[in-house]
Motif scaffolding. Structure first.
Motif, mmCIF file in Angstrom:
data_model
loop_
_atom_site.group_PDB
_atom_site.id
_atom_site.type_symbol
_atom_site.label_atom_id
_atom_site.label_comp_id
_atom_site.label_asym_id
_atom_site.label_seq_id
_atom_site.Cartn_x
_atom_site.Cartn_y
_atom_site.Cartn_z
ATOM 1 N N PHE A 45 0.869 -1.061 -0.010
ATOM 2 C CA PHE A 45 -0.155 -0.130 0.009
ATOM 3 C C PHE A 45 0.857 1.338 -0.072
ATOM 4 C CE2 PHE A 45 -3.449 -3.044 1.019
ATOM 5 C CZ PHE A 45 -4.501 -2.316 0.515
ATOM 6 N N LEU A 46 2.034 1.267 0.653
ATOM 7 C CA LEU A 46 2.880 2.447 0.655
ATOM 8 C C LEU A 46 3.470 2.774 -0.557
ATOM 9 C CD1 LEU A 46 4.540 2.129 4.353
ATOM 10 C CD2 LEU A 46 2.567 3.618 3.651
ATOM 11 N N THR B 117 -7.092 4.725 0.302
ATOM 12 C CA THR B 117 -6.542 4.220 -0.945
ATOM 13 C C THR B 117 -7.898 3.984 -2.110
ATOM 14 O OG1 THR B 117 -6.134 2.061 -0.551
ATOM 15 C CG2 THR B 117 -4.343 3.487 -0.244
ATOM 16 N N ILE B 118 -8.730 3.478 -1.388
ATOM 17 C CA ILE B 118 -9.912 2.975 -2.188
ATOM 18 C C ILE B 118 -10.463 4.130 -2.714
ATOM 19 C CG2 ILE B 118 -12.374 1.805 -1.883
ATOM 20 C CD1 ILE B 118 -11.362 0.277 0.288
ATOM 21 N N LEU B 119 -10.565 5.136 -1.872
ATOM 22 C CA LEU B 119 -11.468 6.328 -2.146
ATOM 23 C C LEU B 119 -10.549 7.361 -3.174
ATOM 24 C CD1 LEU B 119 -12.926 7.148 1.324
ATOM 25 C CD2 LEU B 119 -14.219 6.376 -0.949
ATOM 26 N N SER B 150 -5.830 -5.140 -2.825
ATOM 27 C CA SER B 150 -7.023 -4.228 -2.878
ATOM 28 C C SER B 150 -7.432 -3.694 -1.511
ATOM 29 C CB SER B 150 -7.770 -4.189 -3.886
ATOM 30 O OG SER B 150 -9.129 -4.642 -3.407
ATOM 31 N N GLY B 151 -7.800 -2.528 -1.282
ATOM 32 C CA GLY B 151 -8.358 -2.197 -0.259
ATOM 33 C C GLY B 151 -9.658 -2.962 0.035
ATOM 34 N N LEU B 156 -12.776 -6.218 3.488
ATOM 35 C CA LEU B 156 -13.829 -7.290 3.679
ATOM 36 C C LEU B 156 -13.354 -8.598 4.238
ATOM 37 C CD1 LEU B 156 -15.620 -7.215 0.349
ATOM 38 C CD2 LEU B 156 -16.665 -6.975 2.484
ATOM 39 N N MET B 157 -12.135 -8.991 3.765
ATOM 40 C CA MET B 157 -11.591 -10.287 4.464
ATOM 41 C C MET B 157 -11.231 -10.308 5.694
ATOM 42 S SD MET B 157 -8.672 -12.196 2.405
ATOM 43 C CE MET B 157 -8.622 -14.084 2.304
ATOM 44 N N LYS B 158 -10.996 -9.065 6.275
ATOM 45 C CA LYS B 158 -10.744 -8.625 7.604
ATOM 46 C C LYS B 158 -11.959 -9.219 8.482
ATOM 47 C CE LYS B 158 -10.470 -5.239 11.059
ATOM 48 N NZ LYS B 158 -11.781 -4.964 11.300
#
Lengths: 321, 293, 516
Positions: A45-46, B117-119, B150-151, B156-158
């Motif tokens: 992500f970073l 990062t999704i938004l 992906s975010g 979701l998986m969390k």
């Protein structure tokens, strides 16, 4: 703040900066393997999401690729002002929200409903077949679906209109009528994505402990009650998370679908932010303007997500963060 | 146990409704397959309304499968779908599992980081520059690494891992396992439905790789299947108009509908086959119940 | 001239769909007059000394063959040999090459020779103005074949009066215009329409008088593709802008547009145009023509043969003939093409010496010999010559040797390029050549190509959308013509809209001044 809950056990009523630091270090050491597990994801992500984020600042520039981000002139909120002062802003906003909300209202619950129904099927074979069929439309592109829609609904040769005529009714201009455009989009969306949407819920349902159902049966609960009291709660957190995330892209309605179905006769109800950005920003090479509109959409999404998350937390849900 | 009348009624209604849903979704797919086997001339004559072709033809398939790039492209796509999915699943599930443990410090901050990062997306050019600077241009890894996780999927998986009780790990830790050991030996086997679902999402995503390949892969021998197929069917329907565009089109061969449909079938059939194999993991009641009990 | 040689022989017909499809890819090239064994002289392009190291040249382009040529393609090798170069060609996917073009421009990762789509690529044009590319003007005169490109086209792609851009030239005449079913006209005893009234009458007869004699009222007069050209004829203009007394006039504000809208509305109401024209896509229009349901199809003289071939499968006499011109009160006209399909640029970071080498390469590609190599490949491998006719081999298809691949880079101006398409009978080719020649007398060009207005970049798309939407609604009868009149009045009163007109005029004058 995030670390309070567990660490307080160590028994410090008022942590000083120093002791706080100690706690952090203790936690890091204790969970070092856990951190090792999240390291690759975090690094991803970073690197791939945050390093390129500098691209967003061009929303405040008159970005010219040749001059690059360092040389391009800064213009502050000029692009935002231009966007908001557009006389069609209201129209775009209305259309975007209308299509988005209609999809949220009518499409969003359907995969949940369908997976509950699938879960109630007694025959495993039948269930398998239906499951494998309903998720397939997801794989057809919007171009194909637009083509099939045309075959069904066109005036010159569409099947539906032929049926109407043979029943003695007049032809109806489904494809060029402002009144049914939004509904048509929602129906297309339902057809394409409902089956695909069940996958995540079916996975969540699969995690339900079968003993719970047994116990409920013993208590004489009928199927409806079982679904309500066992199955639905089991997938509730997934539903909540999906819902919150959907709110995050409420400003996106699906460019390709709208773009393909849009035409001059319906553009009053069809023009949305995405088609607008495509026309005014991307096609014109206006990077900064496109980015500014994107940023606006993201900020709206972020606000909605934060609000929705607060509400979810109040109801005891984990939420998205 | 005896089934009540209302229960039977419900079953009958449910079966009927789902059958109807099945037919509604199946029909257009049937149409796509049928058209792919129809002679283009017949398609034109019937103006697209082909429900059963008078004569079946494999010409569209022969044409699409004849190109030298096809075999390679299938291998590339399969590589992406297999290796990419495996990597993505490991990284995503490990990350999500870590975030689902409440004792982890900074987890809420990291969740927020992911949410953002999704938004917010940076557009087209910065990611390209990053991929270039990492030296990934023309490498198949440029089609995996930038989309490794992906975010959406992490968050979701969390939520799937959230339900795994802490006691489970604690007992394992007492036995001398580390968090990593717990994750691989206990948590993953318990999460097969989730792994199956997210594995499917990733596999489909990798299999459908298209746009990144346009940007990052110059060497056509490394193009994935979707790109190779779409090149054979230049699609005019989303292209902007204008005189110049019309004139460029004049030199092209507008693909017949039958060819398009054949491409759809070729492009989706392999990935459609994945689902039935995963389905058994969606069966009710995995081990979790027994472990808990 | 060598008429026979122009004419590519049809390969023995094999009932293979695959084969037909593959061969027709070659079409565009076949109008070229390069004889089988070329004797044209070297054009200074070749590296004469054998010791000289080949110049490495990287090229960005697109392709529309089913696959791009491989890196070791024999034609690439031959070009390298003949021009002493080492070519590194990036063939971008036709789906998405514009995005790739933008990313390359933006990232500065430009090759030595960069293709862009058209004069509307704002980003590229801005970069040109900022000095990112070579001004080729001073050098072009040294290259015989490139200098032979028509001045009209070269002028059109100038930026600030300078020749930064090397166009991928295409014929000016023979571009997209009305094509009418000659056999239907004959069936109904009608003569070729020349005026808009006759056009209307013929189209109406196509609907009402059963032109295909199948006893059913199942035909449309005109499929409605590119209906904007109908309005163009009433304005005597190619596109939105036309020149009147040295000034640019926006035809949307002219009475001709109103007249055209009423004309089209009448056609729509009388079902001469299909009810669905507003939602139909290119393939839908073409399929309608192929199905023998439309009397008029819009296409290039070459491209319409696709429709003819399709329609002939159902009716062997089907024959779309390209119309030469149409006449309204404003005069006779036919739409002239832009004269290019894609544009090439050389970044300034390329050293001058190398830039010259690149021009030499392109010049060779514009020679008869080079163009033949680009379109046909190698004799005996990719094509065979018999009786002076060139026939493409399957090897050519396999190795993507075609105008749709190498022809996207190397082009020579050939006015009849769009008169011929593989499979076309000879008499039709001859007919098309005459039509192309005649169209030169009535052709009207789009005067606005290459003109830029700052205000238009920002607000043009919104205005244009409003205008186009209103046009569609008026044609479909969803809005009365008064709504159009009202819109015109609003536009005339809109300061921004007037500014766009002003800026286009300014750009137009600037270009004129730069030229003189």
């Amino acid at each position: 703040m995030a670390m309070q809950s567990e660490v307080q056990i160590d028994g410090l009523a008022k942590p000083t900066a120093r002791s706080r630091w100690k706690q952090v270090m203790y936690g890091l050491k204790r969970d070092k393997y856990l951190y090792l597990l999240i390291a690759p994801g975090l690094l991803f992500f970073l690197l791939f999401k945050y390093v390129p984020m500098w691209g967003i600042v061009i929303a405040f520039q008159n970005y010219s690729p040749y001059m690059g981000i360092t040389e391009s002139p800064w213009v502050g909120f000029e692009h935002f002002i231009r966007f908001f002062s557009n006389q069609d802003f209201y129209l775009l906003f209305r259309n975007t929200m209308a299509i988005s909300l209609l999809k949220l209202l009518f499409f969003f619950p359907l995969p949940i409903l369908l997976s509950l129904l699938l879960n109630e099927l007694r025959s495993a074979v039948y269930k398998k077949w239906i499951q494998s069929i309903v998720y397939m439309p997801h794989f057809l592109s919007w171009v194909i679906i637009a083509g099939i829609t045309f075959l069904l609904l066109s005036q010159s040769s569409g099947i539906v209109n032929k049926m109407l005529v043979s029943l003695g009714y007049a032809k109806y201009d489904f494809l060029t009528n402002e009144n049914n455009f939004w509904i048509m989009l929602v129906i297309q969306n339902i057809w394409k994505e409902t089956g695909w949407g069940t996958i995540i819920f079916l996975a969540a349902i699969a995690g339900v402990d079968p003993q719970l159902y047994e116990a409920a049966k013993m208590d004489g609960a009928n199927r409806l009650r079982q679904a309500w009291h066992i199955t639905l709660p089991a997938i509730r957190s997934v539903i909540v998370i999906l819902f919150i995330l959907r709110l995050g892209d409420i400003m996106d309605v699906g460019f390709e679908q709208v773009f393909l179905m849009m035409n001059g006769a319906v553009s009053n109800v069809a023009d949305v932010f995405e088609t607008y950005v495509y026309r005014v920003g991307i096609q014109q090479g206006q990077f900064s303007f496109s980015t500014a509109v994107g940023l606006f959409k993201s900020v709206v999404g972020l606000i909605l997500v934060i609000l929705a998350n607060k509400v979810a937390k109040r109801f005891g849900e984990e939420g998205v963060y | 146990m005896k089934r009540s009348i209302s229960g039977r009624l419900f079953d009958a209604a449910n079966i009927t409704v789902l059958a109807l849903v099945g037919i509604l979704t199946l029909f257009p797919l049937y149409y796509v397959v049928v058209v792919s086997f129809t002679d283009p001339a017949e398609y034109i004559r019937k103006q697209g309304y082909v429900l059963f072709p008078q004569s079946w033809t494999f010409d569209s398939y022969n044409y699409l499968l004849s190109t030298s790039a096809f075999k390679n492209a299938t291998l590339i796509s399969a590589f992406l779908a297999i290796v990419g999915t495996a990597l993505s699943l490991v990284v995503t599930s490990a990350f999500s599992y870590g975030l689902s443990r409440k004792r982890l410090q900074g987890r809420r901050f990291m969740m927020l980081l992911i949410l953002i990062t999704i938004l917010f997306g940076p557009g087209l050019i910065p990611p390209y520059l990053l991929v270039r600077d990492l030296g990934l241009i023309n490498s198949v890894w440029s089609l995996i690494l930038p989309v490794l996780t992906s975010g959406w999927y992490v968050i979701l998986m969390k939520s799937f891992f959230d339900s795994i009780p802490v006691e489970l790990e604690e007992s394992a830790v007492i036995d001398g396992s580390t968090d990593i050991g717990v994750f691989f030996r206990i948590v993953l086997p318990l999460s097969l439905p989730a792994l199956a679902a997210f594995g499917l999402f990733y596999a489909v995503g990798y299999w459908n790789t298209f746009f990144n390949a346009v940007l990052y892969i110059n060497d056509y021998t490394k193009w994935p299947l979707q790109l190779v197929l779409r090149n054979m069917l230049i699609d005019s329907s989303t292209q902007a108009g204008g005189t110049a565009a019309a004139e460029m089109m004049a030199e092209q061969n507008i693909p017949t509908e039958t060819l398009k449909m054949a491409a759809v079938v070729i492009a989706t059939f392999p990935i459609l086959c994945v689902y039935p194999f995963l389905q058994k993991h969606f069966a009710k009641g995995v081990m979790l119940g027994s472990v808990k009990g | 001239m060598k008429e026979k040689e122009r004419f590519m022989k049809r390969k023995a017909v094999r009932p293979s769909f695959v084969f037909v499809l593959a061969v027709s890819i070659l079409s565009g090239c076949s109008g070229n007059s390069a004889p089988g064994t070329s004797t044209s002289t070297n054009t200074g392009a070749t590296g004469t000394s054998a010791q000289e190291k080949p110049t490495e040249i990287s090229i960005f382009t697109e392709f529309s063959t089913s696959e791009p040529p491989a890196a070791d393609n024999p034609v690439t090798k031959e070009f390298e040999k003949r021009t002493n170069t080492k070519l590194n060609i990036t063939w971008a996917s036709p789906n998405g090459w514009e995005e790739k073009q933008n990313v390359l421009l933006a990232s500065g990762d430009m090759p030595d020779l960069m293709k862009i789509k058209d004069m509307k690529q704002t980003q590229a044009i801005t970069m040109i103005k900022q000095g990112a590319f070579w001004d080729l003007g001073p050098y072009l005169k040294d290259y015989e074949n490139l200098s032979a490109y028509p001045q009209e086209i070269m002028d059109r792609v100038k930026v600030d009066g300078k020749q930064y851009i090397l166009p991928s030239v295409r014929p000016l005449h023979g571009s997209s215009f009305f094509n009418i079913r000659q056999d239907w006209l004959d069936n109904l005893g009608l003569k070729m329409p020349r005026t808009m009234d006759e056009f209307y009458a013929a189209a109406k007869a196509f609907v009402e008088q059963d032109p295909d004699k199948n006893g059913q009222a199942d035909t449309y007069g005109y499929n409605g593709k590119d209906w904007g050209k109908v309005i163009g004829i009433f304005n005597h203009s190619n596109g939105k802008w036309k020149e009147v007394d040295g000034k640019l006039v926006d035809t949307d504000l002219e009475p001709g547009t109103r007249e055209g809208l009423l004309y089209l509305n009448k056609m729509y109401t009388e079902k001469i145009i299909p009810e669905d024209f507003a939602v139909m896509k290119t393939t839908d229009f073409e399929n309608m023509a192929k199905a023998g349901k439309a009397g008029v199809q819009m296409d290039t003289t070459e491209g319409v043969f696709r429709s003819t071939e399709g329609a002939r499968k159902l009716d062997p006499k089907a024959d779309f003939v390209a119309m030469t011109y149409l006449e309204s009160a404003a005069g006779k006209m036919v739409h002239t093409g832009s004269g290019f399909a894609g544009l090439y640029l050389i970044p300034k970071k390329v050293p001058e010496e190398k830039m010259k080498k690149i021009l030499a390469l392109m010049d060779y590609g514009a020679s008869e010999e080079g163009f033949e190599l680009a379109c046909y490949g190698l004799e005996g491998v990719h094509f065979t010559v018999a009786d002076g006719f060139k026939t493409a081999t399957e090897q050519a298809v396999k190795e993507s040797v075609s105008q749709s691949s190498f022809g996207k880079i190397f082009t020579r101006y050939d006015q009849y390029l769009w008169a011929y398409r593989v499979g076309m009978p000879k008499d039709m080719f001859e007919r098309n050549k005459n039509i192309v020649d005649e169209r030169a007398n009535y052709g009207i060009s789009d005067v606005s190509i290459g003109l830029l207005s700052e205000t238009d970049l920002l607000m043009g798309p919104d205005f244009n959308k409003k205008i186009e939407d209103m046009k569609i609604k008026v044609i479909m009868g969803k809005e009365p013509i008064e709504s159009w009149d009202a819109l015109v009045e609003t536009l005339k009163a809109d300061a921004n809209y007037m500014k766009i007109i002003e800026e286009f005029n300014q750009a137009y004058q600037d270009r004129k001044n730069a030229a003189s």
